[in-house]
Structure formats: structure tokens, C-alpha cells
Design a protein around this motif. Structure first.
Motif, PDB file in Angstrom:
ATOM      1  N   LEU A  64       0.830  -1.203   0.000  1.00  0.00           N
ATOM      2  CA  LEU A  64       0.000   0.000   0.000  1.00  0.00           C
ATOM      3  C   LEU A  64       0.865   1.254   0.000  1.00  0.00           C
ATOM      4  O   LEU A  64       0.587   2.220  -0.726  1.00  0.00           O
ATOM      5  N   GLU A  65       1.923   1.238   0.797  1.00  0.00           N
ATOM      6  CA  GLU A  65       2.816   2.401   0.847  1.00  0.00           C
ATOM      7  C   GLU A  65       3.474   2.634  -0.511  1.00  0.00           C
ATOM      8  O   GLU A  65       3.586   3.779  -0.974  1.00  0.00           O
ATOM      9  N   LYS A  66       3.895   1.565  -1.156  1.00  0.00           N
ATOM     10  CA  LYS A  66       4.518   1.679  -2.479  1.00  0.00           C
ATOM     11  C   LYS A  66       3.530   2.255  -3.498  1.00  0.00           C
ATOM     12  O   LYS A  66       3.872   3.165  -4.277  1.00  0.00           O
ATOM     13  N   GLU A  67       2.297   1.758  -3.497  1.00  0.00           N
ATOM     14  CA  GLU A  67       1.298   2.221  -4.454  1.00  0.00           C
ATOM     15  C   GLU A  67       0.945   3.688  -4.230  1.00  0.00           C
ATOM     16  O   GLU A  67       0.721   4.443  -5.176  1.00  0.00           O
ATOM     17  N   LEU A  68       0.884   4.112  -2.966  1.00  0.00           N
ATOM     18  CA  LEU A  68       0.553   5.507  -2.657  1.00  0.00           C
ATOM     19  C   LEU A  68       1.637   6.454  -3.155  1.00  0.00           C
ATOM     20  O   LEU A  68       1.338   7.533  -3.680  1.00  0.00           O
ATOM     21  N   HIS A  69       2.886   6.065  -3.020  1.00  0.00           N
ATOM     22  CA  HIS A  69       3.984   6.898  -3.520  1.00  0.00           C
ATOM     23  C   HIS A  69       3.941   6.994  -5.045  1.00  0.00           C
ATOM     24  O   HIS A  69       4.378   8.008  -5.612  1.00  0.00           O
ATOM     25  N   GLY A  70       3.379   5.976  -5.689  1.00  0.00           N
ATOM     26  CA  GLY A  70       3.260   6.020  -7.145  1.00  0.00           C
ATOM     27  C   GLY A  70       2.079   6.850  -7.622  1.00  0.00           C
ATOM     28  O   GLY A  70       2.108   7.401  -8.729  1.00  0.00           O
ATOM     29  N   LEU A  71       1.032   6.947  -6.798  1.00  0.00           N
ATOM     30  CA  LEU A  71      -0.184   7.665  -7.205  1.00  0.00           C
ATOM     31  C   LEU A  71      -0.148   9.151  -6.867  1.00  0.00           C
ATOM     32  O   LEU A  71      -0.673   9.978  -7.612  1.00  0.00           O
ATOM     33  N   LEU A  72       0.440   9.498  -5.720  1.00  0.00           N
ATOM     34  CA  LEU A  72       0.389  10.864  -5.215  1.00  0.00           C
ATOM     35  C   LEU A  72       1.582  11.685  -5.694  1.00  0.00           C
ATOM     36  O   LEU A  72       2.636  11.137  -6.037  1.00  0.00           O
ATOM     37  N   SER A  73       1.408  12.997  -5.689  1.00  0.00           N
ATOM     38  CA  SER A  73       2.521  13.878  -6.035  1.00  0.00           C
ATOM     39  C   SER A  73       3.603  13.755  -4.963  1.00  0.00           C
ATOM     40  O   SER A  73       3.296  13.463  -3.806  1.00  0.00           O
ATOM     41  N   PRO A  74       4.861  13.974  -5.318  1.00  0.00           N
ATOM     42  CA  PRO A  74       5.960  13.816  -4.350  1.00  0.00           C
ATOM     43  C   PRO A  74       5.782  14.653  -3.087  1.00  0.00           C
ATOM     44  O   PRO A  74       6.116  14.203  -1.990  1.00  0.00           O
ATOM     45  N   SER A  75       5.257  15.861  -3.220  1.00  0.00           N
ATOM     46  CA  SER A  75       5.105  16.725  -2.041  1.00  0.00           C
ATOM     47  C   SER A  75       4.082  16.172  -1.063  1.00  0.00           C
ATOM     48  O   SER A  75       4.246  16.279   0.150  1.00  0.00           O
ATOM     49  N   VAL A  76       3.020  15.561  -1.585  1.00  0.00           N
ATOM     50  CA  VAL A  76       1.982  14.982  -0.721  1.00  0.00           C
ATOM     51  C   VAL A  76       2.441  13.623  -0.197  1.00  0.00           C
ATOM     52  O   VAL A  76       2.191  13.276   0.958  1.00  0.00           O
ATOM     53  N   ALA A  77       3.099  12.844  -1.036  1.00  0.00           N
ATOM     54  CA  ALA A  77       3.502  11.484  -0.648  1.00  0.00           C
ATOM     55  C   ALA A  77       4.649  11.469   0.350  1.00  0.00           C
ATOM     56  O   ALA A  77       4.820  10.489   1.089  1.00  0.00           O
ATOM     57  N   ASP A  78       5.415  12.558   0.401  1.00  0.00           N
ATOM     58  CA  ASP A  78       6.567  12.604   1.295  1.00  0.00           C
ATOM     59  C   ASP A  78       6.135  12.458   2.759  1.00  0.00           C
ATOM     60  O   ASP A  78       5.292  13.208   3.248  1.00  0.00           O
ATOM     61  N   GLY A  79       6.699  11.479   3.430  1.00  0.00           N
ATOM     62  CA  GLY A  79       6.399  11.271   4.841  1.00  0.00           C
ATOM     63  C   GLY A  79       5.279  10.297   5.123  1.00  0.00           C
ATOM     64  O   GLY A  79       4.982  10.004   6.292  1.00  0.00           O
ATOM     65  N   ILE A  80       4.642   9.773   4.089  1.00  0.00           N
ATOM     66  CA  ILE A  80       3.548   8.814   4.308  1.00  0.00           C
ATOM     67  C   ILE A  80       4.098   7.503   4.860  1.00  0.00           C
ATOM     68  O   ILE A  80       5.082   6.962   4.368  1.00  0.00           O
ATOM     69  N   LYS A  81       3.449   7.005   5.889  1.00  0.00           N
ATOM     70  CA  LYS A  81       3.849   5.754   6.526  1.00  0.00           C
ATOM     71  C   LYS A  81       2.617   4.904   6.792  1.00  0.00           C
ATOM     72  O   LYS A  81       1.641   5.381   7.369  1.00  0.00           O
ATOM     73  N   VAL A  82       2.658   3.652   6.370  1.00  0.00           N
ATOM     74  CA  VAL A  82       1.552   2.724   6.595  1.00  0.00           C
ATOM     75  C   VAL A  82       1.924   1.787   7.735  1.00  0.00           C
ATOM     76  O   VAL A  82       2.958   1.107   7.674  1.00  0.00           O
ATOM     77  N   LEU A  83       1.092   1.761   8.771  1.00  0.00           N
ATOM     78  CA  LEU A  83       1.365   0.940   9.952  1.00  0.00           C
ATOM     79  C   LEU A  83       0.507  -0.321   9.942  1.00  0.00           C
ATOM     80  O   LEU A  83      -0.725  -0.233   9.874  1.00  0.00           O
TER      81      LEU A  83
END
Length: 481
Positions: free
Chosen positions: A417-436
Motif C-alpha cells: 500500500l505504501e509503495k502504491e501511494l507513492h506512485g499515485l500521489l505527487s511527491p510533495s503529498v507522498a513525502d512522509g507517508i507511513k503505513v502501519l
């Protein structure tokens, strides 16, 4: 060593009665006292510990730790210096760290949850000695996690739920009034636990329903909560705490803000939560793929391979023990993924591609002939809505994604899920996303409720009494009029 401790306790016993009315001035100590700061205060103190003055402070504190907490608390009555020494936060942190509840969970809950709703961070903490004493006096509570597939219930002092049953939504038929269904449901829980309703407070996790921010949806959520309170107060329960299942799952992850992805029995919910409150105005996303769909899809694949099984329990056991989510689905198709597992009373089963194709329908529902968004697309949409809403200056609140539910325990799900989110979102929004990943699986909400039930301020800070509920209900009706 034993003689030294005996001398300490004899000194306490001889002087306790004569000084039992001495006021405790330890509440004026700061939240965190280092040994260096404690040493400075000891130097300024006019009283003495007698023979123990010659022992280095760090050694002396190790000796004190060998005593029971209730004995240490009595030492405060000896003199000002003894009170200063044994009120040290580090000493009581040590005692709290040896509780059944992990220290990190205790610290999180006492800092963030002790004031109840609306959540307030307690910047000026009480002495940990006081917190320890209050926590030992907390009466505990009955916890009922409504769930989406089945209910988990138990006593808050236990390590895990003691029983499971059908959810209250499955009690009675669809024509039965909600109040009657709830009364039947809670009466069944109390009978199974062999507890009188009038003896204990209760924490109920409210299932996710009516996701929209429309007036009709708000009214439906309010009516459900009122029905829960009315049914329980009608059974003479002393106080009731009803909190959203998603919020409790977030607390279990030691967070107060974030996005909870709850993979339920029938569907998956993506819930944005800020300071413990669900942001319905931002938007709660729902995906029509849940645990039941994954189990059903694995069953279809096994039938296509002529793998014979006697019950759905066998299929679910294989899903829980053999299935996983591939980080790269296409690459996984080229690998040898065959593995076997023995199901009790059913024998050995061997799965290959089914192991990762089952979890893949969360991201590609079309594989199972289901028209729905992929999980990553729903979470990305929720993140975009949170970003656009600009609810706070700090945008990090929605960049923590907390998984909950039994199916969320599939290995590899959080990483995919974390990998897919980094691929879908812009870098500025995706930066810092963490899936627990879920620490407690299907029991996440139950453990979140357990944190609340063991707070030093429970039940006063979180529960409503019958009188308070009636007053609040009248106030709400006046505001709506």
C-alpha cells in the motif's frame, strides 16, 4: 541486602503513625527529574536518611526498586527527604514499565487521552507516583467491540477478549426495532460474561456506518448512539462510553490523528481522523471488498484446482496462514510460491499462486469480477481530500495510515500500500507517508478501548451517566430545533 531493606521498612513502620497527616508536597516536583536534579534537591533538603546518606543515590534507588510500590508509597510519610526521593518520576516509571500494559501505551494514553473528548494534550503531567496510584484504583470496564463480522467482548483487565459473538446488527430481524435488538444483544453479552449490568461501566465500539456528511447520515449516526445508550441505561448500567470503531483502532496504534483503513467483513472503510474525531466533511471512502470477498475468492480458486475441503473454516485458515500480498504482482507470477499448511481435522493443503492472488483483489478487484476502486486508489483519494481541506497548518496528520482488521494482517499489505501511494500521489503529498500494520489484527478496536478503560481518569473523563446522557440529549434536541 535483606537486612538493609528490613531496616528501611522498620524505619517506615515506626514513623508512619506519627506522620500520617503530613501533607504531601511532592506534587510541586517537575514532570521529569534526573538523578542530577534529584541530587541537587537532596543537598538542599534539611532532613536526613540516616545511615543511608552514605549510599550513592543511584545504588540507593536500585535498592528502593526492590520494594513493592505500596510499600514505597508509605515511605513518603517518614520525612521530607524520603518523600522527595521516592516521589522521583523515574522510580515510578520503572513500576509502570513492569505493568501488563506496555509502557509506551501507558505514556501515550495518559498524555493524550486522559482528558476525554475533545482530546487535549496534557503538557503538565501529574507525578507518575500519583498516576500509578490512580491506575491501581481504576475499577475497569466491560468492553464490547461491535465489529463487522463478529463481536469481541471481555473484561478490560484481561489481556485479550474473552469471547466472541454475532454483532448486534445480526440480532433479531430487520423489522425488529433497534432498541429491542440492542437490549437482546447486550443481555446476551452480560449473560455470557456472568456479570450484572449494574456493577460495571461499559465501553462500546460503534461500527462504521452512514459515512456521508449529509443531515440524514448525521441523524442516523446520532440515533444509533442514542439507542446504544438508552438500551444500556435501561439495563441499569452505571455509565457508558460509546466511541467509533475506527477511532479506537487509531488509539490502539498510539495515534490520535491519521487515516484508518479498516478491512471489515463485507467492505473496507478509509476513515480520516483528526484529534480523535472522524472528519466526515472531508470524506470517508468505502470499497466494496472485505474479508468475506477474499475468503470467497480463495474458495473459488481451490475449487478450480479440485482441492476438496469440508468447510469455510478450512479456507479461512489457509487464507490467514498461507496468503500474503505481493510487493510486485507481475514479478510474483514468475516465482515458485508453492507452500503447504495443515488445517486441524482437515489435513494438509498446498497452495501456489492462490497465496498472493487472493490478497491482490484488494488492489485489483476486477480479478474477482468486482467493480470497485482499488484499496490504494481509495486511500489516495482520501489523502487528496485531506490535503485540499487544509484543516491544520501541519499536514502530517493524514500521512499516517493505520491498518485494522484481521485481513489487514496479511504479510506484505502495508509495504504494498505504501509503495502504491507513492506512485499515485505527487511527491510533495507522498513525502512522509507511513503505513502501519495492525498490532492487534481484528482486535484493534478492543485494545483501543482497553487503553481508555485503564486511564487514571476513567470512567469520569470518558463515560456518560444516565443523568448526563438525558441532559445532553435534551440539549441536542434544542439545538436541532
Amino acid at each position: 541486602m535483606s537486612n538493609l531493606l528490613k531496616k528501611v521498612w522498620e524505619s517506615v513502620s515506626n514513623r508512619t503513625n506519627s506522620t500520617k497527616n503530613t501533607p504531601n508536597s511532592s506534587s510541586n516536583l517537575s514532570y521529569s527529574i534526573s538523578h542530577a536534579a534529584l541530587s541537587d534537591q537532596i543537598m538542599m533538603c534539611s532532613s536526613s536518611t540516616g545511615e543511608f546518606d552514605r549510599i550513592p543515590l543511584d545504588v540507593f534507588m536500585q535498592i528502593v526498586k526492590l520494594l513493592q510500590p505500596n510499600h514505597v508509597a508509605r515511605i513518603t510519610a517518614v520525612c521530607k527527604l524520603w518523600r522527595l526521593i521516592v516521589s522521583d518520576n523515574k522510580l515510578w516509571m520503572y513500576y509502570l514499565q513492569n505493568q501488563q500494559v506496555p509502557w509506551e501505551a501507558i505514556f501515550f494514553s495518559e498524555v493524550n487521552l486522559r482528558a476525554g473528548f475533545p482530546l487535549q494534550i496534557c503538557s503538565q503531567m501529574q507525578l507518575f507516583m500519583n498516576i500509578y496510584g490512580l491506575r491501581t484504583q481504576v475499577p475497569g470496564a466491560i468492553i464490547v467491540d461491535g465489529g463487522s463480522g463478529y463481536c469481541k467482548f471481555g473484561w478490560s483487565k484481561f489481556d485479550s477478549p474473552s469471547g466472541r459473538s454475532a454483532t448486534f446488527l445480526e440480532f433479531g430481524n430487520i423489522e425488529t426495532p433497534m432498541y429491542s435488538r440492542l437490549r437482546h444483544f447486550f443481555a446476551t453479552i452480560y449473560n455470557r460474561m456472568q456479570v450484572k449490568p449494574s456493577t460495571q461501566s461499559i465501553i462500546v465500539s460503534v461500527p462504521l456506518c452512514q459515512y456521508d456528511d449529509t443531515e440524514a447520515a448525521k441523524a442516523a449516526r446520532r440515533q444509533l448512539k442514542e439507542a446504544i445508550h438508552s438500551a444500556l441505561f435501561g439495563m441499569n448500567v452505571p455509565s457508558v462510553c460509546a466511541v467509533s470503531q475506527a477511532t479506537l483502532a487509531l488509539f490502539a496504534a498510539k495515534r490520535t490523528s491519521g487515516i484508518v483503513v479498516n478491512i471489515g467483513f463485507h467492505q473496507t472503510s478509509v476513515v480520516p481522523i483528526l484529534h480523535g474525531k472522524i472528519m466526515h466533511k472531508v470524506g470517508v471512502e468505502a470499497v466494496g471488498v472485505g474479508a468475506l470477498k477474499l475468503t470467497g475468492y480463495l474458495r473459488e480458486q481451490m475449487q478450480q484446482r479440485n482441492l476438496h475441503f469440508d468447510s469455510l473454516y478450512t479456507v479461512r485458515s489457509l487464507k490467514e496462514n498461507l496468503c500474503y500480498v505481493a510487493l510486485d504482482y507481475e514479478a510474483e507470477l514468475c516465482k515458485d510460491t508453492e507452500a503447504s499448511y495443515e488445517v486441524a481435522a482437515a489435513g494438509w493443503f498446498t497452495l501456489a499462486r492462490e497465496r498472493f492472488q487472493t490478497g491482490e483483489i484488494l488492489f485489483q478487484p476486477r480479478i474477482a469480477r468486482k467493480r470497485a476502486m482499488g484499496l490504494h486508489q481509495a486511500v489516495a483519494l482520501c489523502i487528496d481530500h485531506c490535503h485540499a481541506a487544509e484543516l491544520t497548518a501541519d499536514e502530517s496528520w493524514f500521512k499516517t495510515i493505520v491498518l485494522s482488521g484481521g485481513t489487514a494482517c496479511l504479510p506484505g499489505l502495508a509495504e504494498r500500500l505504501e509503495k502504491e501511494l507513492h506512485g499515485l500521489l505527487s511527491p510533495s503529498v507522498a513525502d512522509g507517508i507511513k503505513v502501519l500494520p495492525p498490532l492487534y489484527g481484528a482486535d484493534s478496536a478492543w485494545y483501543g478501548a482497553k487503553l481508555i478503560s485503564n486511564l487514571s481518569t476513567f470512567p469520569n473523563s470518558w463515560c456518560l451517566t444516565k443523568k448526563e446522557f438525558r441532559s445532553k440529549a435534551r440539549s441536542d434536541r434544542r439545538n436541532l430545533a
